[in-house]
Design a protein around this motif. Structure first.
Motif, PDB file in Angstrom:
ATOM      1  N   GLY A  23     -33.005 -26.367  15.982  1.00  0.00           N
ATOM      2  CA  GLY A  23     -33.438 -25.027  15.635  1.00  0.00           C
ATOM      3  C   GLY A  23     -33.250 -24.165  16.825  1.00  0.00           C
ATOM      4  N   SER A  24     -33.153 -24.357  18.006  1.00  0.00           N
ATOM      5  CA  SER A  24     -33.412 -23.380  19.059  1.00  0.00           C
ATOM      6  C   SER A  24     -32.146 -22.542  19.402  1.00  0.00           C
ATOM      7  N   THR A  25     -32.075 -21.639  20.025  1.00  0.00           N
ATOM      8  CA  THR A  25     -30.932 -20.808  20.425  1.00  0.00           C
ATOM      9  C   THR A  25     -30.966 -20.510  21.540  1.00  0.00           C
ATOM     10  N   HIS A  26     -29.552 -20.444  22.212  1.00  0.00           N
ATOM     11  CA  HIS A  26     -29.807 -19.944  23.456  1.00  0.00           C
ATOM     12  C   HIS A  26     -28.214 -19.519  23.851  1.00  0.00           C
ATOM     13  N   ALA A  27     -28.004 -18.821  25.009  1.00  0.00           N
ATOM     14  CA  ALA A  27     -26.808 -17.975  25.171  1.00  0.00           C
ATOM     15  C   ALA A  27     -26.107 -18.836  26.611  1.00  0.00           C
ATOM     16  N   PRO A  28     -25.471 -19.793  26.105  1.00  0.00           N
ATOM     17  CA  PRO A  28     -24.862 -20.689  27.443  1.00  0.00           C
ATOM     18  C   PRO A  28     -23.606 -19.991  27.907  1.00  0.00           C
ATOM     19  N   PHE A  29     -23.419 -20.181  29.301  1.00  0.00           N
ATOM     20  CA  PHE A  29     -21.969 -19.784  30.019  1.00  0.00           C
ATOM     21  C   PHE A  29     -22.168 -20.788  31.396  1.00  0.00           C
ATOM     22  N   SER A  30     -21.028 -20.343  31.948  1.00  0.00           N
ATOM     23  CA  SER A  30     -20.582 -20.913  33.094  1.00  0.00           C
ATOM     24  C   SER A  30     -19.801 -20.078  33.860  1.00  0.00           C
ATOM     25  N   GLU A  31     -20.201 -19.577  35.287  1.00  0.00           N
ATOM     26  CA  GLU A  31     -19.390 -18.704  35.904  1.00  0.00           C
ATOM     27  C   GLU A  31     -18.263 -19.333  36.587  1.00  0.00           C
ATOM     28  N   SER A  32     -18.705 -20.634  37.120  1.00  0.00           N
ATOM     29  CA  SER A  32     -17.482 -21.288  37.966  1.00  0.00           C
ATOM     30  C   SER A  32     -16.806 -22.589  37.133  1.00  0.00           C
ATOM     31  N   GLY A  33     -17.407 -22.727  35.915  1.00  0.00           N
ATOM     32  CA  GLY A  33     -16.701 -23.722  34.927  1.00  0.00           C
ATOM     33  C   GLY A  33     -17.588 -25.170  34.982  1.00  0.00           C
ATOM     34  N   CYS A  34     -17.649 -25.500  33.878  1.00  0.00           N
ATOM     35  CA  CYS A  34     -18.628 -27.204  33.866  1.00  0.00           C
ATOM     36  C   CYS A  34     -17.794 -27.883  32.837  1.00  0.00           C
ATOM     37  N   THR A  35     -18.150 -29.086  32.952  1.00  0.00           N
ATOM     38  CA  THR A  35     -17.740 -30.263  31.900  1.00  0.00           C
ATOM     39  C   THR A  35     -19.199 -30.833  31.271  1.00  0.00           C
ATOM     40  N   LEU A  36     -19.260 -30.949  30.073  1.00  0.00           N
ATOM     41  CA  LEU A  36     -20.645 -31.378  29.620  1.00  0.00           C
ATOM     42  C   LEU A  36     -20.404 -32.068  28.322  1.00  0.00           C
ATOM     43  N   PHE A  37     -21.236 -32.811  27.973  1.00  0.00           N
ATOM     44  CA  PHE A  37     -21.416 -33.759  26.848  1.00  0.00           C
ATOM     45  C   PHE A  37     -22.603 -32.971  26.071  1.00  0.00           C
ATOM     46  N   VAL A  38     -22.150 -32.804  24.665  1.00  0.00           N
ATOM     47  CA  VAL A  38     -22.980 -31.948  23.903  1.00  0.00           C
ATOM     48  C   VAL A  38     -23.283 -32.884  22.485  1.00  0.00           C
ATOM     49  N   LYS A  39     -24.622 -33.093  22.166  1.00  0.00           N
ATOM     50  CA  LYS A  39     -24.880 -33.983  20.940  1.00  0.00           C
ATOM     51  C   LYS A  39     -25.743 -33.006  20.198  1.00  0.00           C
ATOM     52  N   LEU A  40     -25.339 -32.910  18.946  1.00  0.00           N
ATOM     53  CA  LEU A  40     -25.950 -31.996  18.039  1.00  0.00           C
ATOM     54  C   LEU A  40     -26.870 -32.851  16.744  1.00  0.00           C
ATOM     55  N   ARG A  41     -27.728 -32.266  16.322  1.00  0.00           N
ATOM     56  CA  ARG A  41     -28.309 -32.774  15.064  1.00  0.00           C
ATOM     57  C   ARG A  41     -29.007 -34.084  15.218  1.00  0.00           C
ATOM     58  N   HIS A  42     -29.314 -34.516  16.177  1.00  0.00           N
ATOM     59  CA  HIS A  42     -29.676 -36.192  16.352  1.00  0.00           C
ATOM     60  C   HIS A  42     -31.297 -36.333  16.706  1.00  0.00           C
ATOM     61  N   MET A  43     -31.988 -35.141  16.873  1.00  0.00           N
ATOM     62  CA  MET A  43     -33.345 -35.068  17.081  1.00  0.00           C
ATOM     63  C   MET A  43     -34.291 -35.079  15.632  1.00  0.00           C
ATOM     64  N   HIS A  44     -35.457 -35.516  15.745  1.00  0.00           N
ATOM     65  CA  HIS A  44     -36.516 -35.515  14.762  1.00  0.00           C
ATOM     66  C   HIS A  44     -36.881 -33.870  14.700  1.00  0.00           C
ATOM     67  N   PRO A  45     -36.867 -33.301  13.748  1.00  0.00           N
ATOM     68  CA  PRO A  45     -37.152 -31.854  13.331  1.00  0.00           C
ATOM     69  C   PRO A  45     -38.491 -31.479  14.169  1.00  0.00           C
ATOM     70  N   GLU A  46     -39.382 -32.699  14.247  1.00  0.00           N
ATOM     71  CA  GLU A  46     -40.795 -32.176  15.100  1.00  0.00           C
ATOM     72  C   GLU A  46     -40.770 -32.093  16.452  1.00  0.00           C
ATOM     73  N   ASP A  47     -39.596 -32.655  17.035  1.00  0.00           N
ATOM     74  CA  ASP A  47     -39.420 -33.018  18.433  1.00  0.00           C
ATOM     75  C   ASP A  47     -39.173 -31.492  18.934  1.00  0.00           C
ATOM     76  N   GLN A  48     -40.059 -30.682  19.419  1.00  0.00           N
ATOM     77  CA  GLN A  48     -39.868 -29.277  19.706  1.00  0.00           C
ATOM     78  C   GLN A  48     -39.885 -29.098  21.283  1.00  0.00           C
ATOM     79  N   GLY A  49     -40.142 -30.265  22.081  1.00  0.00           N
ATOM     80  CA  GLY A  49     -40.194 -29.740  23.231  1.00  0.00           C
ATOM     81  C   GLY A  49     -38.893 -29.779  24.104  1.00  0.00           C
ATOM     82  N   ARG A  50     -38.673 -28.927  25.172  1.00  0.00           N
ATOM     83  CA  ARG A  50     -37.385 -28.635  25.737  1.00  0.00           C
ATOM     84  C   ARG A  50     -37.668 -29.454  27.156  1.00  0.00           C
TER      85      ARG A  50
END
Length: 71
Positions: A23-50
């Motif tokens: 449920g968190s939001t952020h404003a991602p960007f990359s000035e030089s470019g990057c490759t990353l793996f994103v996994k969504l909606r896999h955590m327990h809703p009570e897991d609120q730690g960053r």
């Protein structure tokens, strides 16, 4: 992750692991470019730690799977 990924919290280089709470939001960007793996909606809703881990320098720990380790 490879390259440099950035958001309002900072810049994260190659080997970084970032976990944001459900449920968190952020404003991602990359000035030089990057490759990353994103996994969504896999955590327990009570897991609120960053979590941010530099896997290149974090100590590796034994895992429950024989022959495996985790950062």
């Amino acid at each position: 992750m490879e390259g440099v990924f950035s958001d309002e919290h900072g810049d994260y280089g190659t080997g970084s692991y970032i976990k944001s709470p459900p449920g968190s939001t952020h404003a991602p960007f990359s000035e030089s470019g990057c490759t990353l793996f994103v996994k969504l909606r896999h955590m327990h809703p009570e897991d609120q730690g960053r979590v941010v881990v530099d896997t290149r320098s974090a100590p590796w720990q034994p895992c429950m799977i024989t022959g495996s380790e985790r950062a």
